[in-house]
Design an enzyme around this catalytic site. Structure first.
Site, mmCIF file in Angstrom:
data_model
loop_
_atom_site.group_PDB
_atom_site.id
_atom_site.type_symbol
_atom_site.label_atom_id
_atom_site.label_comp_id
_atom_site.label_asym_id
_atom_site.label_seq_id
_atom_site.Cartn_x
_atom_site.Cartn_y
_atom_site.Cartn_z
ATOM 1 N N TYR A 74 21.316 12.424 -13.231
ATOM 2 C CA TYR A 74 20.259 11.596 -13.742
ATOM 3 C C TYR A 74 20.853 10.191 -14.032
ATOM 4 C CZ TYR A 74 16.224 10.048 -16.450
ATOM 5 O OH TYR A 74 15.206 9.322 -17.044
ATOM 6 N N PHE A 126 1.271 -11.571 1.246
ATOM 7 C CA PHE A 126 1.312 -10.163 1.480
ATOM 8 C C PHE A 126 0.532 -9.456 0.472
ATOM 9 C CE2 PHE A 126 2.610 -5.842 1.725
ATOM 10 C CZ PHE A 126 2.211 -5.377 3.101
ATOM 11 N N THR A 127 -0.149 -8.646 1.062
ATOM 12 C CA THR A 127 -1.376 -7.710 0.131
ATOM 13 C C THR A 127 -0.575 -7.419 -1.361
ATOM 14 O OG1 THR A 127 -0.666 -5.865 1.338
ATOM 15 C CG2 THR A 127 -2.550 -6.896 2.049
ATOM 16 N N ASP A 217 11.113 -12.362 0.048
ATOM 17 C CA ASP A 217 10.556 -10.847 0.355
ATOM 18 C C ASP A 217 11.531 -10.593 1.637
ATOM 19 O OD1 ASP A 217 9.348 -8.644 1.561
ATOM 20 O OD2 ASP A 217 7.604 -9.252 0.923
ATOM 21 N N LYS A 260 11.009 -0.225 5.746
ATOM 22 C CA LYS A 260 11.044 -1.097 6.991
ATOM 23 C C LYS A 260 12.446 -1.139 7.427
ATOM 24 C CE LYS A 260 6.735 -2.179 5.383
ATOM 25 N NZ LYS A 260 6.644 -2.899 3.915
ATOM 26 N N ARG A 384 -5.861 -6.138 10.038
ATOM 27 C CA ARG A 384 -5.335 -7.348 9.094
ATOM 28 C C ARG A 384 -6.163 -8.480 9.317
ATOM 29 N NH1 ARG A 384 -3.454 -4.886 5.243
ATOM 30 N NH2 ARG A 384 -1.447 -4.330 5.016
ATOM 31 N N PHE A 451 -8.761 -2.469 1.533
ATOM 32 C CA PHE A 451 -8.353 -2.043 2.828
ATOM 33 C C PHE A 451 -7.936 -0.658 3.009
ATOM 34 C CE2 PHE A 451 -3.969 -2.515 2.926
ATOM 35 C CZ PHE A 451 -3.622 -3.580 1.816
HETATM 36 C C1 LIG Z 1 5.495 -3.176 3.135
HETATM 37 C C2 LIG Z 1 5.831 -4.652 2.503
HETATM 38 C C3 LIG Z 1 5.999 -4.827 1.164
HETATM 39 C C4 LIG Z 1 5.587 -3.632 -0.041
HETATM 40 O O1 LIG Z 1 6.758 -2.654 0.371
HETATM 41 P P1 LIG Z 1 6.203 -1.232 -0.146
HETATM 42 O O2 LIG Z 1 7.447 -0.601 -0.012
HETATM 43 O O3 LIG Z 1 5.275 -0.871 0.822
HETATM 44 O O4 LIG Z 1 5.893 -1.092 -1.274
HETATM 45 C C5 LIG Z 1 5.998 -6.169 0.830
HETATM 46 N N1 LIG Z 1 6.216 -7.036 1.614
HETATM 47 C C6 LIG Z 1 6.189 -6.843 2.877
HETATM 48 C C7 LIG Z 1 6.120 -8.097 3.792
HETATM 49 C C8 LIG Z 1 5.890 -5.635 3.612
HETATM 50 O O5 LIG Z 1 5.706 -5.592 4.861
#
Ligand SMILES: *Cc1c(COP(=O)(O)O)cnc(C)c1O
Length: 460
Positions: A74, A126-127, A217, A260, A384, A451
């Site tokens: 843990y 970004f969303t 980011d 990613k 998008r 979306f």
């Molecule tokens: C995917 C993404 C995020 C968010 O990450 P999650 O792991 O999906 O929560 C943030 N910024 C960018 C540019 C992304 O492509």
């Protein structure tokens, strides 16, 4: 032998997952059932799934081996010790907070670094990132260079910040009213466009002049580093790791989705250099994610992400990655299909404005194009454009982004060049009868991040 056509896969295949194409009649029924939203399709009904590169990566044998040495304690898991030291080593940050994925890190950073009414300046939004900034009372302002909003301008480093605009906003609003600058490497919604090292250096300089913080980011930082090595003077002889290190030396920290460039299926982190902010982040992570030594990830997940980032920085891997995406873009360009140029790091973006000139933006051309591409060949892509951009929180009007696109996102190490050829042929065939792409209307519109789950019907 001529090796110049494209770099072949720098791996061989150990495990396979069969895919199949259902009939056209079945695809028509499936997309109708999904409300013309590719997010609502079943994965099994997709032949080539280019919805996203997020968490859809194929892990290596080393990563799978790492899964077997998960220490599921843990607190104080040895996999956390390994992940923390890996991130510090690869990126040069002082403190790391693990999170279940990128948005977990965004939630924490937005909570501790934004006071209601402050501005957050970013190179395009970004969303999920903007959602968390606005949820915490921040006011988002776009400071990406103007060219990024035009799909037809083919220039390098289209993700750069307009530094003059950044400085004039800081002067106009007052530095105390700026929460921070949010610099994304690469810029997803601009088409996966990279930011140059020169720009990062200039942003740092202006930020320092006014005492403003800069958070990155870092989600696709390795792809960004590859573009710098390939295209920015003075970086050809540097390693990807050295370039990443320099990039983050101009930041105060970063949010990162491991799904990613971490080449895993789940995970993420927040990195912070400031001791006081780190203290606050540690207090919040236990509320939303878990202990500061796992943050929503299992021990085995943390092991896989640490190995994944090391693999991502190997030149052969990242060269193949970026060039495979570019290969698809080149096939489409040769055939006269309108795409966002130049092709970025993780995806090819179809320019729906030029693909569907018969549709107005309020008729959701990109949404409809994505649905039509699925019917054409079982290829799943993502809108998008106006749907993803959502509505203005104050006026309730649709945000109308200049870029109205369909994203063909390539998962890492999953598909071959033959799959890219099939996708290109499907787009070329569809373009020949593009008038059949119909206007859509909402039948279900969620209030937040609409979306993901919205449903549409043909508007006639
Ligand atoms: C995917 C993404 C995020 C968010 O990450 P999650 O792991 O999906 O929560 C943030 N910024 C960018 C540019 C992304 O492509």
């Amino acid at each position: 032998m001529d090796f110049s056509k494209y770099p072949a896969e720098p791996f061989k295949i150990k495990v396979v997952e069969p895919v199949k194409m259902i009939s056209k009649e079945e695809r028509i029924a499936a997309i109708k059932e999904a409300g013309y939203n590719t997010f609502n399709l079943k994965s099994e009904d997709c032949y080539i799934d280019l919805l996203t590169d997020s968490g859809t990566n194929a892990m290596s044998d080393s990563q799978w081996a790492g899964m077997m040495i998960g220490d599921e304690a843990y607190a104080g898991s040895k996999n956390w010790v390994f992940l923390e030291s890996t991130i510090k080593e690869l990126f040069g940050f002082k403190h790391v907070v693990p999170t279940h994925q990128g948005r977990g890190a965004e939630n924490i950073l937005s909570t501790i670094a934004i006071k209601p009414g402050q501005y957050v300046l970013g190179n395009m939004y970004f969303t999920t990132t903007r959602y968390h900034q606005e949820r915490n009372g921040g006011i988002f302002m776009d400071i990406i260079r103007q060219e990024a909003h035009d799909a037809t301008i083919d220039i390098p480093f289209k993700g750069d910040i307009d530094v003059e605009k950044m400085e004039s906003i800081i002067k106009e609003k007052g530095p105390e009213n700026i929460a921070y600058v949010c610099l994304a490497v690469t810029v997803n919604l601009a088409g996966g466009q990279p930011v140059s090292m020169k720009n990062m250096r200039e942003v740092r300089k202006v930020a320092d002049k006014y005492g403003v913080k800069v958070f990155y980011d870092a989600t696709r930082c390795v792809e960004n580093a590859y573009f710098i090595k390939e295209q920015e003077e003075g970086y050809q002889d540097k390693t990807i790791k050295e370039i990443c290190h320099e990039m983050f030396s101009y930041s105060d920290g970063a949010t990162c989705s491991g799904k990613k460039d971490g080449i895993v299926n789940i995970g993420g982190f927040l990195a912070i250099n400031d001791d006081e902010l780190f203290g606050k982040a540690k207090e919040i992570v236990v509320v939303f994610e878990g202990m500061p030594s796992y943050g929503g990830m299992s021990g085995r997940d943390m092991q896989a992400i640490a190995i994944g980032f090391r693999e991502a920085m190997q030149f052969e891997y990242i060269e193949h990655r970026v060039k495979q995406v570019r290969y698809l873009g080149d096939r489409l360009k040769e055939a006269g299909i309108p795409i966002v140029e130049p092709v970025g790091g993780h995806a090819v973006f179809l320019d729906a404005r030029r693909f569907c000139p018969h549709l107005d933006q309020e008729q959701f051309p990109a949404q409809s194009l994505a649905a039509a591409l699925y019917v054409e060949a079982g290829v799943r892509s993502m809108e998008r454009g106006i749907v993803s951009a959502g509505r203005d929180a104050k006026t309730g009007e649709n945000h109308k982004p200049k870029l109205e696109t369909v994203r063909l996102t390539i998962p890492r190490r999953v598909y071959t060049y033959a799959h890219m050829d099939i996708v290109a042929e499907a787009c070329i065939k569809l373009f020949k009868h593009k008038e059949d792409i119909k206007p859509l209307k909402f039948v279900y519109e969620p209030k937040q991040l609409r979306f993901f789950t919205a449903k549409f019907d043909i508007a006639e």
